[in-house]
Design a protein around this motif. Structure first.
Motif, PDB file in Angstrom:
ATOM      1  N   ASP A   1       2.654   4.032   9.441  1.00 33.53           N
ATOM      2  CA  ASP A   1       2.714   5.504   9.550  1.00 33.53           C
ATOM      3  C   ASP A   1       3.728   6.102   8.580  1.00 33.53           C
ATOM      4  O   ASP A   1       4.550   6.957   8.934  1.00 33.53           O
ATOM      5  N   PHE A   2       3.646   5.651   7.348  1.00 32.93           N
ATOM      6  CA  PHE A   2       4.595   6.072   6.312  1.00 32.93           C
ATOM      7  C   PHE A   2       4.297   7.498   5.843  1.00 32.93           C
ATOM      8  O   PHE A   2       3.143   7.880   5.625  1.00 32.93           O
ATOM      9  N   GLU A   3       5.372   8.294   5.666  1.00 30.73           N
ATOM     10  CA  GLU A   3       5.236   9.665   5.155  1.00 30.73           C
ATOM     11  C   GLU A   3       6.401  10.002   4.222  1.00 30.73           C
ATOM     12  O   GLU A   3       7.538   9.589   4.475  1.00 30.73           O
ATOM     13  N   VAL A   4       6.097  10.753   3.171  1.00 27.74           N
ATOM     14  CA  VAL A   4       7.131  11.312   2.302  1.00 27.74           C
ATOM     15  C   VAL A   4       7.380  12.736   2.773  1.00 27.74           C
ATOM     16  O   VAL A   4       6.457  13.541   2.868  1.00 27.74           O
ATOM     17  N   ASN A   5       8.623  13.058   3.091  1.00 32.24           N
ATOM     18  CA  ASN A   5       8.959  14.382   3.607  1.00 32.24           C
ATOM     19  C   ASN A   5       9.252  15.362   2.477  1.00 32.24           C
ATOM     20  O   ASN A   5       9.538  14.963   1.351  1.00 32.24           O
ATOM     21  N   SER A   6       9.208  16.645   2.784  1.00 30.76           N
ATOM     22  CA  SER A   6       9.510  17.672   1.778  1.00 30.76           C
ATOM     23  C   SER A   6      11.019  17.814   1.572  1.00 30.76           C
ATOM     24  O   SER A   6      11.475  18.286   0.527  1.00 30.76           O
TER      25      SER A   6
ATOM     26  N   GLU B   1       0.824  -1.208   0.000  1.00 33.26           N
ATOM     27  CA  GLU B   1       0.000   0.000   0.000  1.00 33.26           C
ATOM     28  C   GLU B   1       0.864   1.267   0.000  1.00 33.26           C
ATOM     29  O   GLU B   1       0.385   2.348  -0.357  1.00 33.26           O
ATOM     30  N   ASN B   2       2.134   1.138   0.391  1.00 38.07           N
ATOM     31  CA  ASN B   2       3.046   2.294   0.392  1.00 38.07           C
ATOM     32  C   ASN B   2       3.925   2.352  -0.855  1.00 38.07           C
ATOM     33  O   ASN B   2       4.823   3.187  -0.939  1.00 38.07           O
ATOM     34  N   LEU B   3       3.662   1.457  -1.810  1.00 39.69           N
ATOM     35  CA  LEU B   3       4.537   1.329  -2.978  1.00 39.69           C
ATOM     36  C   LEU B   3       4.638   2.620  -3.780  1.00 39.69           C
ATOM     37  O   LEU B   3       5.736   3.073  -4.125  1.00 39.69           O
ATOM     38  N   ASN B   4       3.514   3.247  -4.092  1.00 38.37           N
ATOM     39  CA  ASN B   4       3.537   4.471  -4.904  1.00 38.37           C
ATOM     40  C   ASN B   4       4.301   5.590  -4.205  1.00 38.37           C
ATOM     41  O   ASN B   4       5.073   6.319  -4.833  1.00 38.37           O
TER      42      ASN B   4
ATOM     43  N   THR C   1      18.241  -2.874   4.746  1.00 39.70           N
ATOM     44  CA  THR C   1      16.996  -3.401   4.166  1.00 39.70           C
ATOM     45  C   THR C   1      15.877  -3.329   5.194  1.00 39.70           C
ATOM     46  O   THR C   1      16.072  -3.626   6.376  1.00 39.70           O
ATOM     47  N   PHE C   2      14.694  -2.944   4.706  1.00 38.00           N
ATOM     48  CA  PHE C   2      13.510  -2.827   5.552  1.00 38.00           C
ATOM     49  C   PHE C   2      12.345  -3.517   4.857  1.00 38.00           C
ATOM     50  O   PHE C   2      11.998  -3.167   3.720  1.00 38.00           O
ATOM     51  N   GLY C   3      11.747  -4.497   5.510  1.00 39.49           N
ATOM     52  CA  GLY C   3      10.605  -5.193   4.928  1.00 39.49           C
ATOM     53  C   GLY C   3       9.386  -4.291   4.850  1.00 39.49           C
ATOM     54  O   GLY C   3       8.998  -3.670   5.848  1.00 39.49           O
ATOM     55  N   LEU C   4       8.776  -4.203   3.665  1.00 35.78           N
ATOM     56  CA  LEU C   4       7.631  -3.312   3.493  1.00 35.78           C
ATOM     57  C   LEU C   4       6.456  -3.710   4.377  1.00 35.78           C
ATOM     58  O   LEU C   4       5.645  -2.864   4.766  1.00 35.78           O
TER      59      LEU C   4
ATOM     60  N   SER D   1       9.821   8.959   6.281  1.00 31.60           N
ATOM     61  CA  SER D   1       9.808   8.557   7.688  1.00 31.60           C
ATOM     62  C   SER D   1       8.686   7.556   7.900  1.00 31.60           C
ATOM     63  O   SER D   1       7.651   7.604   7.223  1.00 31.60           O
ATOM     64  N   PHE D   2       8.894   6.632   8.834  1.00 28.99           N
ATOM     65  CA  PHE D   2       7.873   5.653   9.178  1.00 28.99           C
ATOM     66  C   PHE D   2       8.257   4.964  10.484  1.00 28.99           C
ATOM     67  O   PHE D   2       9.385   5.106  10.984  1.00 28.99           O
ATOM     68  N   ASN D   3       7.322   4.229  11.026  1.00 27.00           N
ATOM     69  CA  ASN D   3       7.594   3.376  12.176  1.00 27.00           C
ATOM     70  C   ASN D   3       7.893   1.981  11.649  1.00 27.00           C
ATOM     71  O   ASN D   3       7.182   1.468  10.784  1.00 27.00           O
ATOM     72  N   TYR D   4       8.965   1.396  12.187  1.00 29.21           N
ATOM     73  CA  TYR D   4       9.397   0.077  11.719  1.00 29.21           C
ATOM     74  C   TYR D   4       9.428  -0.903  12.885  1.00 29.21           C
ATOM     75  O   TYR D   4      10.040  -0.640  13.923  1.00 29.21           O
ATOM     76  N   THR D   5       8.749  -2.041  12.697  1.00 29.26           N
ATOM     77  CA  THR D   5       8.653  -3.045  13.747  1.00 29.26           C
ATOM     78  C   THR D   5       9.356  -4.316  13.309  1.00 29.26           C
ATOM     79  O   THR D   5       8.914  -4.992  12.376  1.00 29.26           O
TER      80      THR D   5
END
Length: 300
Positions: free
Chosen positions: A189-194, A121-124, A181-184, A137-141
């Protein structure tokens, strides 16, 4: 014709001719496309004219699939197929999607493996950030912690392994540049920053050329590994190679022996365990010893 319909036609032409090693006449190709039109409700011009088919051949050639006309038999044949692995994956996925659309109202025809979310869902957003050099930025578990950690990253690429997708990115607050590497599927809480970043000159393919899986082995020396499979298992390994370096040494009714050149990692040994009982490690001894360590651990 819509681009989607044209692409579907190209894929069906290529798939049909790949299934005909001796080739097929234009009449047979046309009949195949017409049957698809009636069966799958495609636009009527899916069944192309000779002029359109000639254009299709040029487009397929640009994709790495060369089709030649053999005048002696009046047939068309695929004589060169240099379709890249990534393009082939996309090609196959579109064909699967199209097949699913035909059967979605008839359950039990296509049975897909049940899977949890792969984080697509965060691919685009990820692709946008990579192409425009935006930090994210995002939270990674992590699987073994179950506690989310906030990450601010410079994204570089996306890599697939075993039907899962991974992000290759550099941590903004890291002391040295290093792609992790980070598994999608573990991102929330994924965000694209400016904020933008200056991209380092990195050869992503080179990072994994001697790897099996998602662990980069760039600075490690690869080993030559020889594996032997029984006849039945060999047929499986032949159609689904273990690694891109796979080279056939013996292929007969009793043995299928291959050579691999890679850096053995835990992911690689886990793959070997799936062939236990039908495979022998011929060389080297250190790989054989490590493999038996995994087996002993499993027995405990």
């Amino acid at each position: 014709m819509a681009i989607h319909d044209k692409n579907i036609r190209l894929m069906h032409i290529a798939s049909f001719l790949k299934s005909k090693p001796k080739g097929a006449s234009f009449k047979e190709i046309l009949k195949h496309l017409e049957e698809l039109y009636h069966r799958e409700s495609f636009p009527k011009d899916l069944a192309s004219s000779q002029k359109t088919f000639d254009r299709d051949k040029k487009l397929l050639l640009e994709m790495g699939i060369e089709i030649k006309f053999k005048r002696s038999t009046m047939t068309y044949q695929v004589i060169n197929d240099e379709f890249s692995e990534s393009s082939q994956t996309i090609f196959d996925n579109i064909l699967l999607l199209n097949a699913y659309k035909q059967t979605e109202n008839n359950s039990g025809i296509m049975i897909f493996e049940k899977q949890s979310s792969r984080g697509l869902e965060n691919l685009n957003g990820l692709l946008h950030a990579i192409q425009n050099r935006k930090t994210i930025s995002f939270n990674y578990t992590k699987h073994w912690e179950n506690i989310p950690h906030n990450k601010v990253l410079e994204p570089y690429a996306l890599k697939e392994f075993k039907n899962r997708w991974y992000l290759l990115a550099n941590e903004v607050d890291g002391k040295d540049f290093f792609l992790k590497t980070f598994g999608l599927d573990r991102i929330s809480d994924f965000e694209v920053n400016s904020k933008t970043f200056k991209k380092q000159d990195v050869d992503i393919d080179k990072l994994f050329v001697n790897s099996f899986g998602i662990i980069s082995t760039l600075d490690k020396i690869p080993e030559t590994i020889v594996l032997s499979f029984d006849y039945e298992q060999g047929k499986f390994v032949k159609t689904l190679p273990i690694h891109h370096s796979q080279k056939v040494l013996i292929d007969n009714d009793s043995e299928y022996r291959i050579e691999l050149i890679l850096v053995p990692t835990d992911d690689f040994y886990h793959e070997l365990l799936t062939h236990t009982g039908r495979m022998k490690i011929i060389s080297p001894e250190n790989v054989k010893d490590k493999y038996f360590e995994f087996i002993k651990s499993a027995k405990k």
